[in-house]
Design a protein around this motif. Structure first.
Motif, PDB file in Angstrom:
ATOM      1  N   TYR A 180       1.010  -1.570   0.178  1.00 60.39           N
ATOM      2  CA  TYR A 180       0.127   0.105   0.184  1.00 60.39           C
ATOM      3  C   TYR A 180       0.973   1.351   0.014  1.00 60.39           C
ATOM      4  CZ  TYR A 180      -4.196   2.714   1.326  1.00 60.39           C
ATOM      5  OH  TYR A 180      -5.583   3.459   1.562  1.00 60.39           O
ATOM      6  N   THR A 194       3.040   4.043  -3.232  1.00 64.05           N
ATOM      7  CA  THR A 194       2.357   4.718  -4.139  1.00 64.05           C
ATOM      8  C   THR A 194       1.609   4.137  -4.923  1.00 64.05           C
ATOM      9  OG1 THR A 194       4.982   5.981  -4.088  1.00 64.05           O
ATOM     10  CG2 THR A 194       3.702   6.106  -6.415  1.00 64.05           C
ATOM     11  N   GLY A 216       0.466   1.070  -4.617  1.00 64.88           N
ATOM     12  CA  GLY A 216      -0.745   0.396  -4.250  1.00 64.88           C
ATOM     13  C   GLY A 216      -1.767   1.615  -4.069  1.00 64.88           C
ATOM     14  N   THR A 255       2.848  -3.604   5.088  1.00 62.28           N
ATOM     15  CA  THR A 255       4.073  -4.956   6.562  1.00 62.28           C
ATOM     16  C   THR A 255       3.954  -4.166   7.732  1.00 62.28           C
ATOM     17  OG1 THR A 255       5.596  -2.918   4.851  1.00 62.28           O
ATOM     18  CG2 THR A 255       5.014  -5.853   3.953  1.00 62.28           C
ATOM     19  N   HIS A 298       0.531  -8.200   5.995  1.00 56.76           N
ATOM     20  CA  HIS A 298       1.089  -8.756   4.728  1.00 56.76           C
ATOM     21  C   HIS A 298       1.811 -10.569   4.839  1.00 56.76           C
ATOM     22  CE1 HIS A 298       1.966  -9.815   0.814  1.00 56.76           C
ATOM     23  NE2 HIS A 298       3.324 -10.268   0.741  1.00 56.76           N
ATOM     24  N   THR A 315       1.316  -4.401  -5.355  1.00 53.41           N
ATOM     25  CA  THR A 315       2.359  -3.366  -5.824  1.00 53.41           C
ATOM     26  C   THR A 315       2.944  -3.584  -4.609  1.00 53.41           C
ATOM     27  OG1 THR A 315       0.455  -1.964  -3.671  1.00 53.41           O
ATOM     28  CG2 THR A 315       0.090  -2.344  -6.689  1.00 53.41           C
ATOM     29  N   PRO A 346       7.220  -3.466  -3.361  1.00 54.20           N
ATOM     30  CA  PRO A 346       8.521  -3.074  -3.873  1.00 54.20           C
ATOM     31  C   PRO A 346       9.400  -3.822  -5.014  1.00 54.20           C
ATOM     32  CG  PRO A 346       8.686  -2.665  -1.485  1.00 54.20           C
ATOM     33  CD  PRO A 346       7.378  -3.584  -2.389  1.00 54.20           C
ATOM     34  N   GLY A 347       9.776  -3.143  -6.554  1.00 52.11           N
ATOM     35  CA  GLY A 347      10.394  -4.060  -7.274  1.00 52.11           C
ATOM     36  C   GLY A 347      11.053  -5.888  -7.319  1.00 52.11           C
ATOM     37  N   ASN A 362       5.987 -12.621  -4.139  1.00 56.14           N
ATOM     38  CA  ASN A 362       4.995 -13.884  -2.641  1.00 56.14           C
ATOM     39  C   ASN A 362       4.311 -13.952  -3.842  1.00 56.14           C
ATOM     40  OD1 ASN A 362       4.932 -11.678  -1.038  1.00 56.14           O
ATOM     41  ND2 ASN A 362       4.806  -9.858  -2.261  1.00 56.14           N
ATOM     42  N   GLY A 402       8.264  -3.099 -11.777  1.00 60.24           N
ATOM     43  CA  GLY A 402       9.421  -3.520 -11.436  1.00 60.24           C
ATOM     44  C   GLY A 402      10.066  -5.006 -11.666  1.00 60.24           C
ATOM     45  N   GLU A 403       9.309  -5.742 -11.742  1.00 59.94           N
ATOM     46  CA  GLU A 403       8.851  -6.968 -12.022  1.00 59.94           C
ATOM     47  C   GLU A 403       9.876  -7.371 -13.608  1.00 59.94           C
ATOM     48  OE1 GLU A 403       8.995  -9.186  -8.690  1.00 59.94           O
ATOM     49  OE2 GLU A 403       8.388  -7.563  -8.576  1.00 59.94           O
ATOM     50  N   SER A 451       6.228  -0.826 -16.302  1.00 59.65           N
ATOM     51  CA  SER A 451       6.028   0.222 -15.904  1.00 59.65           C
ATOM     52  C   SER A 451       6.231   1.473 -16.229  1.00 59.65           C
ATOM     53  CB  SER A 451       7.913   0.661 -15.379  1.00 59.65           C
ATOM     54  OG  SER A 451       8.847   0.655 -17.188  1.00 59.65           O
ATOM     55  N   GLN A 476       5.493   9.394 -12.867  1.00 63.49           N
ATOM     56  CA  GLN A 476       5.788   8.193 -12.208  1.00 63.49           C
ATOM     57  C   GLN A 476       4.646   7.753 -11.594  1.00 63.49           C
ATOM     58  OE1 GLN A 476       7.504  10.906 -11.526  1.00 63.49           O
ATOM     59  NE2 GLN A 476       7.634  10.503  -9.409  1.00 63.49           N
ATOM     60  N   GLU A 477       3.822   8.709 -10.628  1.00 60.76           N
ATOM     61  CA  GLU A 477       3.278   7.814  -9.349  1.00 60.76           C
ATOM     62  C   GLU A 477       1.889   7.539  -9.719  1.00 60.76           C
ATOM     63  OE1 GLU A 477       4.142  11.787  -6.730  1.00 60.76           O
ATOM     64  OE2 GLU A 477       4.264   9.895  -5.692  1.00 60.76           O
ATOM     65  N   VAL A 480       0.486   4.213 -14.155  1.00 57.71           N
ATOM     66  CA  VAL A 480      -0.104   3.346 -14.074  1.00 57.71           C
ATOM     67  C   VAL A 480      -1.729   3.261 -13.424  1.00 57.71           C
ATOM     68  CG1 VAL A 480       2.269   1.843 -14.272  1.00 57.71           C
ATOM     69  CG2 VAL A 480       0.742   2.457 -12.060  1.00 57.71           C
TER      70      VAL A 480
HETATM   71  P1  NAD Z   1       6.557   1.956  -2.592  1.00 53.39           P
HETATM   72  O1  NAD Z   1       8.199   1.688  -1.794  1.00 53.39           O
HETATM   73  O2  NAD Z   1       5.987   2.963  -2.049  1.00 53.39           O
HETATM   74  O3  NAD Z   1       5.283   0.784  -1.876  1.00 53.39           O
HETATM   75  C1  NAD Z   1       5.487  -0.230  -2.011  1.00 53.39           C
HETATM   76  C2  NAD Z   1       4.745  -1.021  -0.767  1.00 53.39           C
HETATM   77  O4  NAD Z   1       5.020  -2.471   0.083  1.00 53.39           O
HETATM   78  C3  NAD Z   1       5.230  -0.403   0.623  1.00 53.39           C
HETATM   79  O5  NAD Z   1       4.366  -0.160   1.543  1.00 53.39           O
HETATM   80  C4  NAD Z   1       5.973  -1.541   1.415  1.00 53.39           C
HETATM   81  O6  NAD Z   1       5.497  -1.631   2.948  1.00 53.39           O
HETATM   82  C5  NAD Z   1       5.154  -2.823   0.963  1.00 53.39           C
HETATM   83  N1  NAD Z   1       6.033  -3.522   0.958  1.00 53.39           N
HETATM   84  C6  NAD Z   1       6.835  -3.772   1.458  1.00 53.39           C
HETATM   85  N2  NAD Z   1       6.899  -5.413   0.905  1.00 53.39           N
HETATM   86  C7  NAD Z   1       6.661  -6.232   1.108  1.00 53.39           C
HETATM   87  C8  NAD Z   1       6.258  -7.357  -0.008  1.00 53.39           C
HETATM   88  N3  NAD Z   1       7.468  -8.508   0.599  1.00 53.39           N
HETATM   89  N4  NAD Z   1       5.056  -7.917  -0.089  1.00 53.39           N
HETATM   90  C9  NAD Z   1       3.534  -7.034  -0.246  1.00 53.39           C
HETATM   91  N5  NAD Z   1       4.430  -5.244  -0.098  1.00 53.39           N
HETATM   92  C10 NAD Z   1       5.556  -5.019   0.777  1.00 53.39           C
HETATM   93  O7  NAD Z   1       7.314   1.344  -3.947  1.00 53.39           O
HETATM   94  P2  NAD Z   1       6.011   1.457  -5.507  1.00 53.39           P
HETATM   95  O8  NAD Z   1       6.548   2.732  -6.126  1.00 53.39           O
HETATM   96  O9  NAD Z   1       4.626   1.534  -5.001  1.00 53.39           O
HETATM   97  O10 NAD Z   1       5.968   0.351  -6.335  1.00 53.39           O
HETATM   98  C11 NAD Z   1       5.687  -0.696  -6.386  1.00 53.39           C
HETATM   99  C12 NAD Z   1       5.646  -1.605  -7.931  1.00 53.39           C
HETATM  100  O11 NAD Z   1       5.408  -0.142  -8.619  1.00 53.39           O
HETATM  101  C13 NAD Z   1       6.952  -1.630  -8.627  1.00 53.39           C
HETATM  102  O12 NAD Z   1       6.797  -2.981  -9.185  1.00 53.39           O
HETATM  103  C14 NAD Z   1       7.143  -0.757  -8.804  1.00 53.39           C
HETATM  104  O13 NAD Z   1       8.953  -1.090 -10.156  1.00 53.39           O
HETATM  105  C15 NAD Z   1       6.098  -0.578  -9.556  1.00 53.39           C
HETATM  106  N6  NAD Z   1       6.034   1.802 -10.009  1.00 53.39           N
HETATM  107  C16 NAD Z   1       6.449   1.585  -9.286  1.00 53.39           C
HETATM  108  C17 NAD Z   1       5.672   3.721  -9.908  1.00 53.39           C
HETATM  109  C18 NAD Z   1       6.543   4.670  -9.103  1.00 53.39           C
HETATM  110  O14 NAD Z   1       7.319   5.710  -9.277  1.00 53.39           O
HETATM  111  N7  NAD Z   1       6.415   4.670  -8.135  1.00 53.39           N
HETATM  112  C19 NAD Z   1       5.540   3.481 -11.196  1.00 53.39           C
HETATM  113  C20 NAD Z   1       5.094   2.732 -11.921  1.00 53.39           C
HETATM  114  C21 NAD Z   1       5.431   1.394 -11.823  1.00 53.39           C
END
Ligand code: NAD
Length: 340
Positions: A9, A11, A13, A34, A53, A85, A87-88, A94, A110-111, A139, A299-300, A303
């Protein structure tokens, strides 16, 4: 009603969760977190059910006195589909949990592409995700690039494309990032061209990338060689009529990404979100059979709508154009000009 859970949950999520709450053909069952940080409290205050989680994470919630609804397994037992959602590179860890629960799953950019059956962009390949079980929404950069190249490719034909991506160092909420430098991607050509090809395989593309000390948006400078003769006016017309792309003008003072973000604030966008690609009309040029285009990617936010359309395609809810239109209306996404 498709029952959906969101794992992670942050950026992406929280934006996907909000889009699910607004969509009348989907039901957000809950989110997994988490840590019991402020966003867990905010989610709860909005009526969103929070799950730990993992069992280890459950202990953190208990210590903080935050009552969760259960663990991710409890969430998975109630949903048809989980949007991961995390982190990459965490999504892949999961995945076995989701497989065990027998649910459909969406991963983020990020996968690696091989985590899923299909890498997805609504406009470029909605139909390829039709009925699929595992989809990866590409992405932010690949989403922007896919939208722009798909519309040019389907309307004019693209012989080849070359793009330089000027990437933001990190998201605004992060406490890390490049402060005073310009950092080239050491691997050239960069991975962005091949990633575009996971969505649109038949475009010949090369990409380069640098990271700069800004957090607001990415910026792409794109060169496209057309398959047939095209004028600047025709190119503008195509872009203007493509969903999820907006046009702005430098001579209105919108000369940089920070000013584009100010515009998003001025029109009252939540968190200044711009799920649309933002293209400078001034930059659109045509010379010797090549098109020149410069656009910014928030970017936020970009998607957010893609995840909703992926859910519809995977569950065969409605055809492509209907889904994209419905998502855009639900989330207030526009195309063309934001103002006259
Ligand atoms: P983020 O760090 O903002 O959020 C990730 C969330 O997942 C956090 O709430 C974190 O506490 C939680 N988390 C940590 N470990 C975990 C686990 N093992 N299982 C489940 N949850 C867990 O990350 P984000 O920016 O939202 O990125 C999420 C995905 O979206 C990534 O794959 C990223 O590459 C992709 N993405 C990000 C952006 C961006 O600019 N932020 C844009 C497009 C795609």
């Amino acid at each position: 009603m498709i029952k959906v859970g969101v794992a992670g949950y942050g950026t992406i999520g929280k934006r996907v969760a909000e889009a699910l709450l607004k969509s009348d053909d989907m039901q957000l069952i809950g989110v997994s977190k988490t840590t019991p940080d402020y966003s867990a409290y905010l989610a709860k205050s909005k009526g969103v059910k929070v799950y730990a989680h993992s069992k280890a994470d459950l202990t953190n919630f208990e210590k903080a006195g935050f009552k969760v609804e259960g663990t991710i397994e409890d969430l998975l037992s109630q949903v048809d589909l989980i949007v991961d959602t995390s982190p990459g590179k965490k999504g892949v860890e999961n995945k076995p949990l989701y497989e065990e629960a027998g649910v459909k799953m969406i991963f983020q950019g990020g996968e690696k592409a091989n985590i899923a059956e299909v890498s997805f962009n609504a406009q470029a390949n909605f139909d390829q995700a039709w009925g699929k079980k595992i989809v990866r929404v590409v992405s932010c950069n690949t989403t922007g690039l896919s939208r722009v190249l798909h519309t040019i490719h389907s309307n004019i034909g693209v012989k080849q494309a070359k793009v330089v991506l000027i990437r933001r160092t990190c998201d605004p909420k992060e406490s890390k990032g490049l402060v005073n430098g310009i950092q080239p991607e050491m691997k050239m050509p960069s991975h962005h061209g091949p990633d575009l090809n996971t969505v649109i395989p038949d475009i010949k593309i090369e990409s380069l990338a640098v990271v700069v000390p800004t957090t607001l948006m990415h910026l792409h400078t794109l060169l496209v060689e057309f398959k047939k003769e095209t004028s600047r006016e025709q190119l503008i017309d195509i872009i203007k009529n493509t969903r999820r792309i907006i046009l702005v003008n430098g001579d209105h003072g919108l000369t940089s990404t920070n000013r584009v973000i100010e515009l998003a604030r001025d029109i009252g966008r939540l968190r200044y979100d711009l799920p649309e690609v933002v293209m400078w009309e001034d930059t659109i040029s045509v010379k010797d059979g090549w098109g020149y285009l410069v656009y910014a990617v928030h970017q936020e936010a970009i998607v957010q709508p893609e995840n909703i359309d992926a859910i519809r395609s995977m569950n065969k809810l409605m055809p492509k154009e209907e889904s994209i239109k419905k998502t855009d209306e639900t989330l207030g996404i526009v195309n063309g000009y934001l103002y006259k």
